[in-house]
Enzyme design. Sequence first.
Site, PDB file in Angstrom:
ATOM      1  CG  PHE A  18      -1.812   1.240   1.259  1.00 47.58           C
ATOM      2  CD1 PHE A  18      -2.861   1.374   0.360  1.00 47.58           C
ATOM      3  CD2 PHE A  18      -1.591   2.253   2.179  1.00 47.58           C
ATOM      4  CE1 PHE A  18      -3.682   2.493   0.377  1.00 47.58           C
ATOM      5  CE2 PHE A  18      -2.401   3.372   2.212  1.00 47.58           C
ATOM      6  CZ  PHE A  18      -3.452   3.499   1.311  1.00 47.58           C
ATOM      7  N   GLY A  19       0.711   2.075  -1.031  1.00 45.42           N
ATOM      8  CA  GLY A  19       1.429   3.334  -1.137  1.00 45.42           C
ATOM      9  C   GLY A  19       0.514   4.496  -0.813  1.00 45.42           C
ATOM     10  CB  SER A  22       7.616   9.102  -1.764  1.00 40.50           C
ATOM     11  OG  SER A  22       8.015   8.122  -0.836  1.00 40.50           O
ATOM     12  CD  GLU A  95       9.024   3.392   2.075  1.00 40.16           C
ATOM     13  OE1 GLU A  95       8.451   3.961   3.026  1.00 40.16           O
ATOM     14  OE2 GLU A  95       9.301   3.973   1.006  1.00 40.16           O
TER      15      GLU A  95
END
Length: 182
Positions: A18-19, A22, A95
Amino acid sequence: MLEVVRREWGGKSDLWIFGYASLIWRPEFEFAEKRFSTIYGYHRALKMWSRVNRGTPECPGLVFGLLHGGSCKGVAFRIPRERVAAALPALWDREMPNGVYDPKWLRCQTEMGVVRALAFTLSKRSPNHTGVLSEEAYRQIFSDSCGRYGTTREYAQLTYDKLRELGIHDHALGKLLALVRR
């Protein structure tokens, strides 16, 4: 934590990511499909200190975190099972270099049904959570903070522009950008 995520994923199916910031405009991994999605119980917030990517230890910037409460519209990306071995470590390096996020498996509502996706959330107990910031603090951060990938302001604007392009209206982010333009 990466090994825990691998075990929880299980390797028997494709991996969904899930974005919400960025990752939407710069995923840096190959995906076979992307779906607009909504998660409930979390919201996008510019509330995480960045001392490398968007700031420095002396002048920290901000990046987005996924915090408890509300809902968040974003993009769910499907990485085919056979590509996960290459994609997941690179995504993790991007991340989770300092382990600041809490990786969680969240239910993403898409037009084609629910998918279980890996999302990078932020605990309000994290030392990287900003807590409440004043308008003046946001103005100063947007004015002064710059890291290896640019300024907090650029990052926030790129995210806002891409969300709008996709038809996602983040009113809180729009208000924040308007505030720092004054």
